[in-house]
Design a protein around this motif. Sequence first.
Motif, PDB file in Angstrom:
ATOM      1  N   SER A 111       6.048  62.389   9.959  1.00  0.00           N
ATOM      2  CA  SER A 111       7.020  61.667   9.081  1.00  0.00           C
ATOM      3  C   SER A 111       6.730  60.137   9.271  1.00  0.00           C
ATOM      4  N   LEU A 112       7.235  59.322   8.331  1.00  0.00           N
ATOM      5  CA  LEU A 112       6.975  57.933   8.335  1.00  0.00           C
ATOM      6  C   LEU A 112       5.581  57.350   8.437  1.00  0.00           C
ATOM      7  N   VAL A 123      12.057  59.840   7.988  1.00  0.00           N
ATOM      8  CA  VAL A 123      12.398  60.748   9.288  1.00  0.00           C
ATOM      9  C   VAL A 123      13.799  61.244   9.317  1.00  0.00           C
ATOM     10  N   CYS A 124      13.904  62.493  10.053  1.00  0.00           N
ATOM     11  CA  CYS A 124      15.161  63.054  10.054  1.00  0.00           C
ATOM     12  C   CYS A 124      15.624  63.047  11.544  1.00  0.00           C
ATOM     13  N   THR A 129       7.800  69.276   9.601  1.00  0.00           N
ATOM     14  CA  THR A 129       7.456  68.103  10.227  1.00  0.00           C
ATOM     15  C   THR A 129       8.435  67.830  11.361  1.00  0.00           C
ATOM     16  N   SER A 188       4.965  59.425   1.612  1.00  0.00           N
ATOM     17  CA  SER A 188       5.315  59.321   2.899  1.00  0.00           C
ATOM     18  C   SER A 188       6.706  60.186   2.914  1.00  0.00           C
ATOM     19  N   LEU A 189       6.969  60.451   4.240  1.00  0.00           N
ATOM     20  CA  LEU A 189       8.394  61.390   4.247  1.00  0.00           C
ATOM     21  C   LEU A 189       9.178  60.829   5.356  1.00  0.00           C
ATOM     22  N   SER A 191      13.347  67.500  13.568  1.00  0.00           N
ATOM     23  CA  SER A 191      12.369  68.290  12.729  1.00  0.00           C
ATOM     24  C   SER A 191      13.122  68.496  11.382  1.00  0.00           C
ATOM     25  N   TRP A 226      10.781  70.971   4.462  1.00  0.00           N
ATOM     26  CA  TRP A 226      10.703  70.457   3.163  1.00  0.00           C
ATOM     27  C   TRP A 226      10.179  71.398   2.228  1.00  0.00           C
ATOM     28  N   ASN A 284       9.205  64.683  14.653  1.00  0.00           N
ATOM     29  CA  ASN A 284       9.052  63.257  14.973  1.00  0.00           C
ATOM     30  C   ASN A 284       7.970  63.078  16.232  1.00  0.00           C
TER      31      ASN A 284
END
Length: 155
Positions: free
Chosen positions: A70-71, A124-125, A153, A121-122, A129, A132, A155
């Motif tokens: 992520s990010l 962050v949650c 995904t 880019s995705l 996790s 998607w 972190n």
Amino acid sequence: MTKNLLLDAAILLGLAILGVIGYKLAPLLSPKADIALALSSCDLNQRSCAAALPDGGQLEFSIEPRPVPSLKPLQLRATVTGSEVRRVEVDFAGSEMKMGYNRPQLASEPGDRQRFSGQASLPVCITGSMQWDVTVLVDTGKALVAAPFRLQTSN
């Protein structure tokens, strides 16, 4: 009295306009395809994934780096063989949580109308996790084909 009536009418008109705008923009949030392929069990965190297109062609799609973070900037690649392709887009949507509109269009590589690439880019949650729904949209000129994949995904 007239002032309140005008204010109420303006509010109603504003709500009606917002409703029409939302109705017109709703198809952008969920891809509407002519042909939706079955969900692939391939893991994009491990390798590139392939899907058979209805006209006999094949789509191969990959995201790097792996595992997908992520990010961070992601490199997206799609190769279509055996089919004519006008455009390729990749729609990222949270499986359990709405994460906003995220649909980059991939550009064809110079001199090669079968290879497409781009960046994304995705977000962050906060849970750490995120699952998607990754839908590769292939416009063949005759139909819009949706090839769905799932991606996890963390972190």
